[in-house]
Design a protein around this motif. Structure first.
Motif, PDB file in Angstrom:
ATOM      1  N   HIS A 114     -38.666  -5.311  13.759  1.00 30.81           N
ATOM      2  CA  HIS A 114     -38.634  -4.941  12.349  1.00 30.81           C
ATOM      3  C   HIS A 114     -39.222  -6.045  11.479  1.00 30.81           C
ATOM      4  O   HIS A 114     -39.040  -7.217  11.725  1.00 30.81           O
ATOM      5  N   SER A 115     -39.905  -5.631  10.460  1.00 32.53           N
ATOM      6  CA  SER A 115     -40.301  -6.526   9.383  1.00 32.53           C
ATOM      7  C   SER A 115     -40.070  -5.790   8.087  1.00 32.53           C
ATOM      8  O   SER A 115     -40.531  -4.666   7.918  1.00 32.53           O
ATOM      9  N   ALA A 251     -38.946 -11.233  11.244  1.00 30.62           N
ATOM     10  CA  ALA A 251     -38.418 -10.005  11.847  1.00 30.62           C
ATOM     11  C   ALA A 251     -37.189 -10.297  12.687  1.00 30.62           C
ATOM     12  O   ALA A 251     -36.204  -9.556  12.659  1.00 30.62           O
ATOM     13  N   TRP A 254     -34.213 -10.821  10.338  1.00 27.71           N
ATOM     14  CA  TRP A 254     -33.639  -9.553   9.876  1.00 27.71           C
ATOM     15  C   TRP A 254     -32.822  -8.894  10.991  1.00 27.71           C
ATOM     16  O   TRP A 254     -31.709  -8.396  10.754  1.00 27.71           O
ATOM     17  N   THR A 255     -33.347  -8.897  12.193  1.00 27.98           N
ATOM     18  CA  THR A 255     -32.633  -8.289  13.313  1.00 27.98           C
ATOM     19  C   THR A 255     -31.306  -8.994  13.557  1.00 27.98           C
ATOM     20  O   THR A 255     -30.273  -8.362  13.793  1.00 27.98           O
TER      21      THR A 255
END
Length: 302
Positions: A114-115, A251, A254-255
């Protein structure tokens, strides 16, 4: 078109007719469907169905408080049966199974996937965890990643924004450089607060449909926005963590916040957007290329 997309997201629980949305866009009702399809690469009906199901999947992932029927009605489905059929067609499981499997789904997400994610999915197994108080800080480490998470209240903020639709990643950096930065310079905004908002989860939304807003905070008396749209981002309680590292590592950060920190926090995220907050003059180290910004997840009690 941006006004139309924002209107749709704010009214997913209501009937949305082509003529109504054409009026929001100030486009001809006769040509609106064709214009929408050319702009978005999907028909209006397909877009509405996709957004309703993606929103429903997010709401189901946030916890067991809301019933499946309540989720269906809140996202514009007329009955639980119609919602269940559409949900299984898109995601391959029932709404109940999706909710039940949220912890395993998050655990299986590969770091770096994810970004600028959507509000990535609270954990329904958080019940009984203590709530964090204002300014509580949690020091956490996963592998080489260490971040401090602070619970804080952010004010509402008026911003000008430009929307990018397409894959998250390097294209976002180019968008800031080629579209937003020249606009800021032309308006004399040399060192404003900047905010990036990724609205979609690439594990659910096709990469070429992912939405990202590049936002620039505006002075109170600022009126000359030119090509930019203007909105007010909601304030409220956020989990905030300072990120410093190479851009590719954001990313993973965030993860880590959504997969590791959030389930043990005693909180869940709500449907306000996640934010990346930075100032242009300090966002990138010119020597190392390291990026610096604050990652903010909207939270509320379970």
């Amino acid at each position: 078109m941006t006004r139309v997309l924002n209107y749709i997201d704010a009214h997913l629980d209501q009937p949305l007719e082509l003529a109504q949305l054409a009026d929001v866009a100030n486009f001809s009702r006769f040509h609106f469907h064709r214009i929408f399809h050319a702009w978005m690469g999907e028909t209006l009906g397909d877009y509405l169905r996709r957004r309703r199901l993606e929103k429903a999947a997010f709401r189901l992932s946030c916890g067991p408080v809301e019933s499946v029927l309540e989720t269906a009605l809140a996202t514009g489905f007329g009955s639980g049966e119609a919602f269940a059929r559409a949900f299984k067609t898109k995601f391959g499981c029932t709404p109940t199974e999706w909710r039940r499997d949220t912890p395993q789904r998050l655990a299986a997400q590969a770091p770096g996937r994810h970004s600028n994610p959507d509000q990535l999915l609270g954990n329904p197994d958080q019940a009984g965890q203590p709530l964090m108080r204002d300014d509580d800080v949690s020091n956490n480490t996963t592998g080489n990643l260490t971040m401090e998470v602070v619970i804080t209240d952010l004010p509402a903020i008026r911003v000008a924004y430009f929307r990018h639709i397409g894959p998250y990643g390097p294209g976002i950096t180019s968008f800031w450089r080629t579209v937003v930065a020249p606009w800021m310079q032309s308006r004399g905004l040399d060192a404003p607060l900047c905010i990036g908002i990724g609205y979609d989860d690439p594990s659910m939304t096709p990469a070429d449909k992912c939405r990202y807003d590049a936002c620039v905070a505006l002075p109170e008396d600022f009126t000359d926005t030119g090509a930019a749209d203007v909105t007010t981002l909601p304030g409220g309680r956020y989990a905030r963590a300072a990120f410093t590292g190479q851009p590719a590592g954001i990313a993973d950060a965030w993860t880590w916040m959504t997969r590791n920190w959030l389930p043990s926090s005693g909180l869940q995220c709500d449907d306000r957007p996640c934010l990346e907050i930075f100032r242009p003059e300090t966002a990138v180290d010119p020597v190392t290329g390291a990026m610096r910004c604050d990652l903010c997840i909207p939270v509320r009690p379970l």
